[in-house]
Enzyme design. Structure first.
Site, PDB file in Angstrom:
ATOM      1  N   ASP A 121       0.806  -1.227   0.000  1.00 50.69           N
ATOM      2  CA  ASP A 121       0.000   0.000   0.000  1.00 50.69           C
ATOM      3  C   ASP A 121       0.839   1.277   0.000  1.00 50.69           C
ATOM      4  OD1 ASP A 121      -2.607  -1.071  -0.101  1.00 50.69           O
ATOM      5  OD2 ASP A 121      -2.436  -1.682   1.989  1.00 50.69           O
ATOM      6  N   ASP A 179      -6.479  -4.006  -6.210  1.00 48.12           N
ATOM      7  CA  ASP A 179      -6.125  -2.694  -5.660  1.00 48.12           C
ATOM      8  C   ASP A 179      -4.662  -2.328  -5.955  1.00 48.12           C
ATOM      9  OD1 ASP A 179      -7.879  -4.451  -4.276  1.00 48.12           O
ATOM     10  OD2 ASP A 179      -8.049  -3.098  -2.586  1.00 48.12           O
TER      11      ASP A 179
HETATM   12  N1  GLY Z   1      -7.387  -1.292  -0.774  1.00 51.25           N
HETATM   13  C1  GLY Z   1      -8.330  -1.759   0.169  1.00 51.25           C
HETATM   14  C2  GLY Z   1      -9.724  -1.430  -0.182  1.00 51.25           C
HETATM   15  O1  GLY Z   1     -10.022  -0.970  -1.266  1.00 51.25           O
HETATM   16  O2  GLY Z   1     -10.564  -1.643   0.680  1.00 51.25           O
END
Ligand code: GLY
Length: 423
Positions: A149, A207
């Site tokens: 992330d 993601d």
């Molecule tokens: N990246 C985590 C979400 O979209 O909840």
């Protein structure tokens, strides 16, 4: 924000006068709508930003709690809820309170990023000062191991700082973060690893496409193609394995060490085969970015297919999707405003990259207009200081269901900024 209407049968002079009138009126409506939204956004962000204290926490969302029957109905299958009464009691007690996060949280870049966009859109110096302040506090995590992330966290904060207040120190932060991200790349698999928890061998979530912009940025800063090549390989591998024939995306694909697929799941969606709304939004955003950076039409076609699928599959009357496209359509089915704002931002960019892109722009404008209505846009001083209402984080985990969330705000402001660039 809707500027265009079909007019087929007017005589030419009348048509010109009529179109001028309509265009002026609609542009005026757009301007009024955006001015109101920015007024609210600036107020909310400034109020929240003034609260930073030594705890170094950033606004993330609110805690929510829904009962088991609601979750079971939404999911269409049994859920494992805690049988520890103390845990249930403390979750219920927290429900309705603001949820702040430490700088190590995956969402920590969105609040500084929102401040940057609000500053860019308004020129308000207080917003800039707060943007700088909240960006700087993320410095200690910029090479943090253990998470993919970093792209979200550093690109939304330092990435916008680089764009709006360029200096070499910021560029160095971007490159060092990109190096940390590259350490998670496995060349045999062709992907950057997402999560270090769980029992998956090598989990990659859709993601993760959102981390590639930071790598493209590092490539441009350094002139080193390593970052670019990793981003492209990750996008190619994901394109091969994450998508179903109808262009909906699984949330998670886990790989064996030889690059074969271990399993495919939808961890935050209704079930493994469902179309989790935010996952589809990350997908269209990610492939639009990849085409912008590479000009490889394979990525453009992928973005177009996903965008068309989204426009076909989202059946709500305001184009703000339910939390999962396959969720039951009922009065209390939660929406996900974050999926809508991410999609709007992506589709505005896509509209500039493709011929006949007006349909994407129109769709994105409609989303932003609806998000700017009282149903979704906060009133000043309400909504825990957030801008938008009605997002859903992870319904299967009974977490952040139908609530404000910082990334909905971030992509909403980015969408408004991208829309402004169109005028
Ligand atoms: N990246 C985590 C979400 O979209 O909840």
């Amino acid at each position: 924000m809707i500027r265009r209407k079909k007019v087929k049968t007017w005589p030419l002079p009348l048509l010109i006068v009529g179109l001028c009138f309509m265009s002026c009126r609609q542009v005026q409506q757009n301007t009024d709508c955006t001015t109101h939204a920015l007024d609210i956004a600036s107020y909310q962000l400034k109020q929240s930003a003034r609260m930073l204290n030594d705890s170094m926490l950033l606004p993330r969302s609110t805690w929510t709690y829904h009962d088991e029957a609601f979750l079971v109905h939404q999911l269409g299958h049994d859920v494992v809820v805690s049988d520890d009464p103390l845990e249930v009691h403390s979750k219920k007690a927290l429900s309705g309170q603001q949820r702040n996060c430490p700088i190590s949280d995956w969402t920590s870049g969105f609040f500084p990023g929102s401040l940057w966009y609000a500053y860019e859109l308004t020129g308000d110096e207080e917003l800039k000062q707060q943007a700088v302040r909240y960006t700087n506090i993320l410095y200690p995590i910029h090479t943090m191991p253990g998470t993919h992330d970093l792209g979200f966290m550093i690109n939304c904060s330092y990435g916008n700082a680089l764009r709006l207040a360029h200096n070499d120190t910021i560029a160095t932060v971007i490159v060092e973060t990109a190096d940390a991200l590259c350490n998670r790349f496995n060349p045999a698999i062709g992907c950057i690893r997402s999560w270090d928890f769980g029992t998956w061998n090598f989990p990659v979530i859709i993601d993760n496409m959102m981390n590639l912009d930071l790598l493209f940025s590092a490539s441009k800063i350094t002139g080193n193609n390593k970052y670019y090549n990793i981003a492209v390989t990750h996008a190619q591998t994901t394109m091969k394995h994450h998508f179903r024939p109808d262009y909906t995306s699984y949330h998670l694909v886990s790989y064996n060490e030889d690059g074969t697929v271990e399993k495919k799941e939808t961890h935050q969606g209704r079930n493994d085969e469902s179309a989790w709304s935010r996952g589809q939004a990350w997908a269209v955003y990610g492939y639009t970015s990849c085409y912008r950076e590479t000009k490889d039409t394979v990525f453009l076609n992928q973005a177009i297919h996903i965008a068309d699928m989204i426009m076909e599959r989202v059946k709500t009357n305001d184009s703000i999707p339910y939390w999962d496209y396959d969720a039951p359509v009922e009065i209390d089915t939660p929406r996900d405003a974050s999926a809508a704002s991410i999609t709007a931002s992506a589709l505005i960019e896509l509209s500039t990259l493709v011929s006949g892109g007006e349909k994407y722009l129109n769709y994105a404008e409609a989303i932003l207009k609806n998000l700017s209505s009282p149903e979704y846009l906060a009133k000043k001083g309400e909504n825990y200081g957030f801008i938008l209402k009605h997002s859903t984080g992870s319904l299967p985990h009974n977490s952040e269901v139908d609530t404000p969330i910082n990334y909905a705000d971030y992509y909403y402001l980015e969408g408004l900024q991208r829309l402004k660039m169109q005028d």
